[in-house]
Scaffold this motif. Structure first.
Motif, PDB file in Angstrom:
ATOM      1  N   UNK A  56      32.476 -76.661  61.013  1.00  0.00           N
ATOM      2  CA  UNK A  56      31.796 -77.884  60.583  1.00  0.00           C
ATOM      3  C   UNK A  56      32.449 -78.412  59.306  1.00  0.00           C
ATOM      4  N   UNK A  57      32.794 -77.514  58.386  1.00  0.00           N
ATOM      5  CA  UNK A  57      33.471 -77.916  57.150  1.00  0.00           C
ATOM      6  C   UNK A  57      34.824 -78.539  57.435  1.00  0.00           C
ATOM      7  N   UNK A  58      35.567 -77.952  58.370  1.00  0.00           N
ATOM      8  CA  UNK A  58      36.888 -78.480  58.715  1.00  0.00           C
ATOM      9  C   UNK A  58      36.788 -79.887  59.303  1.00  0.00           C
ATOM     10  N   UNK A  59      35.805 -80.098  60.189  1.00  0.00           N
ATOM     11  CA  UNK A  59      35.631 -81.413  60.806  1.00  0.00           C
ATOM     12  C   UNK A  59      35.268 -82.457  59.743  1.00  0.00           C
ATOM     13  N   UNK A  60      34.302 -82.125  58.881  1.00  0.00           N
ATOM     14  CA  UNK A  60      33.885 -83.056  57.824  1.00  0.00           C
ATOM     15  C   UNK A  60      35.046 -83.329  56.873  1.00  0.00           C
ATOM     16  N   UNK A  61      35.831 -82.292  56.588  1.00  0.00           N
ATOM     17  CA  UNK A  61      36.966 -82.432  55.684  1.00  0.00           C
ATOM     18  C   UNK A  61      37.989 -83.423  56.239  1.00  0.00           C
ATOM     19  N   UNK A  62      38.282 -83.321  57.531  1.00  0.00           N
ATOM     20  CA  UNK A  62      39.249 -84.226  58.156  1.00  0.00           C
ATOM     21  C   UNK A  62      38.713 -85.664  58.150  1.00  0.00           C
ATOM     22  N   UNK A  63      37.462 -85.845  58.507  1.00  0.00           N
ATOM     23  CA  UNK A  63      36.881 -87.187  58.585  1.00  0.00           C
ATOM     24  C   UNK A  63      36.880 -87.875  57.219  1.00  0.00           C
ATOM     25  N   UNK A 119      49.952 -90.361  51.827  1.00  0.00           N
ATOM     26  CA  UNK A 119      49.957 -88.982  51.315  1.00  0.00           C
ATOM     27  C   UNK A 119      48.608 -88.322  51.546  1.00  0.00           C
ATOM     28  N   UNK A 120      47.506 -89.032  51.236  1.00  0.00           N
ATOM     29  CA  UNK A 120      46.167 -88.485  51.459  1.00  0.00           C
ATOM     30  C   UNK A 120      45.956 -88.155  52.934  1.00  0.00           C
ATOM     31  N   UNK A 121      46.381 -89.047  53.819  1.00  0.00           N
ATOM     32  CA  UNK A 121      46.218 -88.805  55.255  1.00  0.00           C
ATOM     33  C   UNK A 121      47.109 -87.651  55.709  1.00  0.00           C
ATOM     34  N   UNK A 122      48.338 -87.596  55.190  1.00  0.00           N
ATOM     35  CA  UNK A 122      49.261 -86.520  55.570  1.00  0.00           C
ATOM     36  C   UNK A 122      48.738 -85.153  55.140  1.00  0.00           C
ATOM     37  N   UNK A 123      48.076 -85.093  53.985  1.00  0.00           N
ATOM     38  CA  UNK A 123      47.514 -83.829  53.512  1.00  0.00           C
ATOM     39  C   UNK A 123      46.252 -83.444  54.285  1.00  0.00           C
ATOM     40  N   UNK A 153      34.354 -86.747  46.970  1.00  0.00           N
ATOM     41  CA  UNK A 153      33.257 -85.817  46.673  1.00  0.00           C
ATOM     42  C   UNK A 153      32.945 -84.977  47.907  1.00  0.00           C
ATOM     43  N   UNK A 154      32.883 -85.625  49.066  1.00  0.00           N
ATOM     44  CA  UNK A 154      32.606 -84.907  50.313  1.00  0.00           C
ATOM     45  C   UNK A 154      33.728 -83.938  50.654  1.00  0.00           C
ATOM     46  N   UNK A 155      34.962 -84.359  50.432  1.00  0.00           N
ATOM     47  CA  UNK A 155      36.100 -83.458  50.678  1.00  0.00           C
ATOM     48  C   UNK A 155      36.017 -82.258  49.740  1.00  0.00           C
TER      49      UNK A 155
END
Length: 574
Positions: free
Chosen positions: A167-174, A250-254, A193-195
């Protein structure tokens, strides 16, 4: 016995455990991406006002003659304003003198693109009067990290390690992608903040899974190597920044590498220890048989069930004993809490010193990690070196933590960090290599002290308040983490000031930590009374085996008016 014994029967750290452990460790890399990305996402290049005579799209470079005619010669915010004069052709060619020293604030800016093509700072003009907004964004990111450690930690205990990890990984990507496409500052900051919150969900849960899947003899190594993978992610962040120059891409690539880890859902098993606490023994046995087949070990379900039953019986006994102690405490007065640590002089002193250690190590670590531009020179190179020195720091801990003692390493590392950073103040700017070397020695030392303070603190606090005390210490550490982004702004007062502050704090914390007692090879403290007596310069304090009260001699009387648990006879705490 129990689950630990069953793991040993499966080959302890066999091929299956090694593969799963390696896969779990890899999730630390994107956590480092997001924690360190702010260095480049919010990079602040050199800038100046767009002058009235300049056309739109003018470059940053300006001749020294025009610079002197347009901008004040000195001052903290010199490039945030320009002379309020008529920039006529005669004035610009030097035919007439400047008619006034009055200045006007900038309305538009031009940025030096020699180092950074762009950043959130240049896109939203987070400079001069808005400069605090960049540091505030990073500070709020750390607030997210703090909140995430509370929320995701509790959720993983309730719903399991595996679902919360994913769940953390999914939220992190979104939200990571949202931060990359954010149309304005507030959306970007909210997404970050969410990331930040999900970095706690990913890293802490992965760390727990890694520790819970190995036997007791391997736990120190398992925990340290997870940290090393974070350091690898630290260095890889600079590689992304080297090839991707636009801050949004860069943000999207990371963020996108996080998609790879979603495939773990069908590979990573749920933590066996968590399943046992929920009574799902058959699931544990099924996972263990899978590991046994992969490790080419033959073991029957009956043997596994017997081992788990033994562990469950021992755990039930321990639980009953703990419940009995808690009932006694309820009968005698309120149960111990973190506030008890401040009610007795020796405990209060040790608690405040430990909180100081957490405050300093966190603040200095993030202060050095997030501000590589403080050292001057090549920012990317400074950043890579800052991440690389963490690897030898963790190797040093593996080799010495169980040999030299916790206090020696913590104090020594803090003092070395302090001296290294303070020395940078007297090093001339032209001796850049020596300056970077001293700063990186400080980073290595503070990293080692960060790794030490976890175990040292756990051994200082009594069992009855250990978890809440460590939680309180972690909260204190997050306070300095939230302040660290503002450290670089002190450069405008005096360039060496950030490193001087970090060095002074490290040196002071290191010397004060000598007042703490050594915990290596000492039994774990159980009660508040144990904690108060431990480290006191009193004759006759003798330890029994781990988990028991201290035996008192006439010279070492119990706390006046208190029972063995540190509570007053009338049920009130001192």
């Amino acid at each position: 016995m129990g689950y630990d014994e069953a793991i040993i029967k499966l080959g302890d750290f066999g091929r299956y455990q090694k593969i799963i452990y390696f896969l779990v460790c890899l999730t630390s890399i994107p956590v480092a991406f997001h924690k360190l990305a702010g260095v480049f996402l919010l990079a602040k290049p050199d800038f100046r006002c767009v002058l009235p005579f300049e056309e739109e799209g003018s470059g940053y470079e300006l001749s020294p003659h025009l610079w002197n005619l347009s901008y004040p010669p000195e001052g903290i915010m010199r490039t945030c304003s320009y002379y309020d004069v008529d920039y006529s052709e005669e004035y610009l060619n030097g035919s007439i003198p400047r008619s006034s020293n009055q200045t006007r604030d900038c309305s538009h800016y031009v940025y030096d693109q020699s180092t950074y093509l762009n950043s959130a700072v240049t896109e939203w003009n987070l400079v001069c009067g808005r400069a605090f907004m960049a540091a505030t964004s990073d500070s709020l990111f750390m607030l997210g990290v703090f909140l995430g450690s509370i929320v995701f930690g509790q959720l993983s205990d309730k719903y399991g390690r595996k679902p919360i990890l994913f769940a953390s990984l999914v939220i992190q990507v979104l939200f990571g992608v949202l931060a990359g496409v954010a149309p304005e500052y507030f959306t970007y900051t909210l997404a970050r903040i969410m990331v930040g919150a999900t970095t706690s969900g990913v890293f802490l849960v992965a760390y727990v899974i890694a520790l819970e899947m190995v036997g007791p003899a391997k736990r120190l190594y398992a925990g340290i190597f997870v940290m090393m993978f974070f350091s690898v992610g630290f260095m890889l962040t600079a590689a992304f920044a080297y090839f991707v120059h636009d801050w949004r891409w860069l943000q999207i690539a990371l963020t996108l590498p996080g998609l790879i880890f979603l495939g773990y859902y069908w590979i990573i098993p749920e933590s066996g220890r968590w399943l046992i606490t929920k009574g799902r023994k058959e699931c544990v046995i099924a996972n263990m048989q899978k590991a046994a087949r992969f490790n080419k070990v033959e073991i029957s379900n009956e043997v596994l069930r017997e081992l788990l039953d033994e562990g469950e019986t021992a755990e039930d006994k321990a639980k009953q004993k703990l419940e009995g102690q808690e009932q006694e405490l309820r009968d005698e007065g309120p149960p111990p809490s973190v506030w008890d640590l401040f009610c007795y002089p020796n405990l209060r002193k040790k608690t405040l010193l430990i909180f100081l250690d957490w405050l300093v190590t966190s603040g200095v670590y993030y202060g050095l990690s997030w501000n590589p531009n403080t050292l001057g020179g090549n920012v990317l190179l400074n950043f890579v070196i800052s991440g690389a020195v963490e690897i030898p720091a963790y190797i040093f801990l593996l080799l010495t933590l169980n040999r030299w003692g916790r206090r020696s390493i913590l104090c020594g590392c803090l003092v070395v960090a302090g001296l290294s950073l303070v020395v940078t103040v007297i090093i001339p700017e032209q001796m850049h290599t020596l300056l970077v070397a001293c700063a990186m020695l400080g980073k290595l030392a503070i990293t080692a002290s960060y790794g030490t303070v976890y175990i040292f603190s756990a051994e200082q606090f009594p069992t009855v308040v250990r978890n809440v005390a460590l939680g309180a210490a972690s909260m204190v550490a997050r306070i300095s983490g939230m302040l660290a982004p503002f450290l670089s702004s002190l450069e405008i007062i005096w360039k060496p000031l950030p490193l001087l502050i970090c060095g002074t704090l490290s040196l002071a914390a290191g010397l004060l930590s000598l007042l703490l007692p050594e915990t290596h090879n000492k039994p774990m403290l159980e009660t508040i009374a144990d904690g108060e007596r431990f480290g006191k310069k009193t004759k006759g304090d003798v330890y029994l085996e781990a988990g028991q009260e201290l035996r008192q001699t006439p010279e070492a009387q119990p706390l006046k008016g208190a029972d063995s648990n540190g509570h007053a006879a009338n049920g009130q705490k001192f």
